[in-house]
Write an enzyme that holds these catalytic residues in place. Sequence first.
Site, mmCIF file in Angstrom:
data_model
loop_
_atom_site.group_PDB
_atom_site.id
_atom_site.type_symbol
_atom_site.label_atom_id
_atom_site.label_comp_id
_atom_site.label_asym_id
_atom_site.label_seq_id
_atom_site.Cartn_x
_atom_site.Cartn_y
_atom_site.Cartn_z
ATOM 1 N N CYS A 175 -2.945 -4.166 -17.887
ATOM 2 C CA CYS A 175 -3.296 -2.871 -18.596
ATOM 3 C C CYS A 175 -4.794 -2.038 -17.706
ATOM 4 O O CYS A 175 -5.194 -1.155 -18.200
ATOM 5 C CB CYS A 175 -3.950 -2.991 -19.901
ATOM 6 S SG CYS A 175 -2.590 -4.046 -20.986
ATOM 7 N N HIS A 193 2.680 -3.417 -20.669
ATOM 8 C CA HIS A 193 1.684 -3.565 -21.855
ATOM 9 C C HIS A 193 0.953 -2.398 -22.017
ATOM 10 O O HIS A 193 -0.252 -2.507 -22.401
ATOM 11 C CB HIS A 193 0.924 -4.688 -21.782
ATOM 12 C CG HIS A 193 1.668 -6.025 -21.792
ATOM 13 N ND1 HIS A 193 1.631 -7.321 -21.280
ATOM 14 C CD2 HIS A 193 3.049 -6.233 -22.285
ATOM 15 C CE1 HIS A 193 2.732 -8.049 -21.760
ATOM 16 N NE2 HIS A 193 3.423 -7.627 -22.420
ATOM 17 N N CYS A 201 0.076 11.954 -26.475
ATOM 18 C CA CYS A 201 0.795 12.590 -27.845
ATOM 19 C C CYS A 201 2.091 12.474 -28.196
ATOM 20 O O CYS A 201 3.016 12.764 -27.318
ATOM 21 C CB CYS A 201 0.466 14.006 -27.803
ATOM 22 S SG CYS A 201 0.788 14.877 -29.296
ATOM 23 N N CYS A 231 -4.526 16.313 -29.044
ATOM 24 C CA CYS A 231 -3.674 16.865 -28.212
ATOM 25 C C CYS A 231 -4.091 18.555 -28.240
ATOM 26 O O CYS A 231 -4.111 19.026 -28.995
ATOM 27 C CB CYS A 231 -2.210 16.612 -28.596
ATOM 28 S SG CYS A 231 -1.024 17.765 -27.508
ATOM 29 N N SER A 275 1.145 -14.787 -12.570
ATOM 30 C CA SER A 275 1.539 -14.584 -13.988
ATOM 31 C C SER A 275 1.974 -15.851 -14.395
ATOM 32 O O SER A 275 2.662 -16.887 -13.621
ATOM 33 C CB SER A 275 2.748 -13.628 -14.114
ATOM 34 O OG SER A 275 3.178 -13.794 -15.360
ATOM 35 N N SER A 276 1.465 -16.323 -15.526
ATOM 36 C CA SER A 276 1.939 -17.615 -16.069
ATOM 37 C C SER A 276 3.226 -17.683 -16.720
ATOM 38 O O SER A 276 3.718 -18.821 -16.841
ATOM 39 C CB SER A 276 0.914 -18.131 -17.282
ATOM 40 O OG SER A 276 1.118 -17.162 -18.377
ATOM 41 N N LEU A 304 -1.294 -20.656 -9.374
ATOM 42 C CA LEU A 304 -2.040 -21.934 -9.106
ATOM 43 C C LEU A 304 -1.804 -22.872 -10.150
ATOM 44 O O LEU A 304 -1.978 -24.148 -9.954
ATOM 45 C CB LEU A 304 -3.684 -21.665 -9.395
ATOM 46 C CG LEU A 304 -4.239 -20.776 -8.152
ATOM 47 C CD1 LEU A 304 -5.578 -20.404 -8.625
ATOM 48 C CD2 LEU A 304 -4.087 -21.707 -6.907
ATOM 49 N N CYS A 321 -3.352 -15.443 -5.043
ATOM 50 C CA CYS A 321 -2.437 -14.304 -4.865
ATOM 51 C C CYS A 321 -3.194 -13.612 -3.353
ATOM 52 O O CYS A 321 -2.252 -13.207 -2.609
ATOM 53 C CB CYS A 321 -2.536 -13.234 -5.846
ATOM 54 S SG CYS A 321 -1.570 -13.831 -7.227
#
Length: 408
Positions: A175, A193, A201, A231, A275-276, A304, A321
Amino acid sequence: MEGTARDCGRVSSRTERKAQERAKILQQEKQRKTFKLVSQILKKSESERTEEELATLQQCEKMVQELRLRQIRRDALKRKQEEVLDGPDELQRKVKELAAAVRAATYLVVYTGAGISTAASIPDYRGPNGVWTLLQKGRSVSASDLSEAEPTLTHMCIGKLHEEKLVQHVVSQNCDGLHLRSGLPRQALSELHGNMYIEVCTACSPPEECVRLFDVTEQTGLHRHGTGRHCSRCGAELRDTIVHFGERGTLDQPLNWKGAAEAAAKADAILCLGSSLKVLKKYACLWCMNRTPNKRPKLYIVNLQWTPKDDLAALKIHGKCDDVMKLLMEELDIQIPEYDKSKDPIFSLATPLRPEEADSHHRKLIAPPSGRPAIFQGSAEECGRAPVQGGWFGRGCSKGRKKKKPLS
């Protein structure tokens, strides 16, 4: 007489019920004590156990089996949470194999997780110092000033690979908005996400979108997405774009589920970075599960820790990474661009606040590059004394706590 008999019957049944409940409580208490005793005995080495303790273990054979199974599960979970690093030679060999796969792919999609942003001082979730890991240990999560985060080497590499037409689409769980800030085009990005800098809006058609220079999630949380601003077109309250745990994302942008699903359907290779995959694995459309295994995209994972897709991967690289991507770009003979704040798209995309909205937030602003005029996003005095932890980040943390189940 009949009434008296009925009353006696009710008293008797109530007495019996209470006696049964009391007996059940006593039995449970006895089981807990026995469970604790057996657990303590099993912690001892066999040579240290007394004859009485050995007899107790024989009498409680089922309980012993249950405790041993629990220990096996705990050990397996501990191994999965351990971070593993490939040695230099092994890492180089694997990166060469990955580079060959990148060159050979006709449609490569990249899936990214929190691990690509740790170099920007944004914590991940399941690493040794991750959000969920710390919460499960009963420790507090430190605040992070996300406004000072900038795209990492990995973000810049992904953007360059897309520019070179080696990567066709990026599907992100993050995010933090760093993919967008690295210069990756919106049409090539799915932020599943949400994005902490975007509010929309939904009353407008199509939805009106506002990009801000601050974290818009200050007042929002699970099932509560209103930002307090309105808005400029229709006057309806704006909402953030964050998808919290337990929610289903319905916004077209910046989530871009359509783009993610279409990209997965075309993909012949998928590269997962940082990412897991514990959340992504639930989205069947991203893995082409409707195809036979030999017709699904080849999977390459850089992480990892263990992931639930490791057994299906053509290649698993245990490395950070940034380290892996630096080596990959060297193998591909592509220069890594440096992040240039003066070219950060967020400054050209940002929507200024109206004067009446000056005090609508207390988040720190992303500082504009030197020589560039600041976009009015609120008073400096208000923004300077802001709490530094992102709303989406803070609200998500509380959901990680799990109550311990009582021993049966």
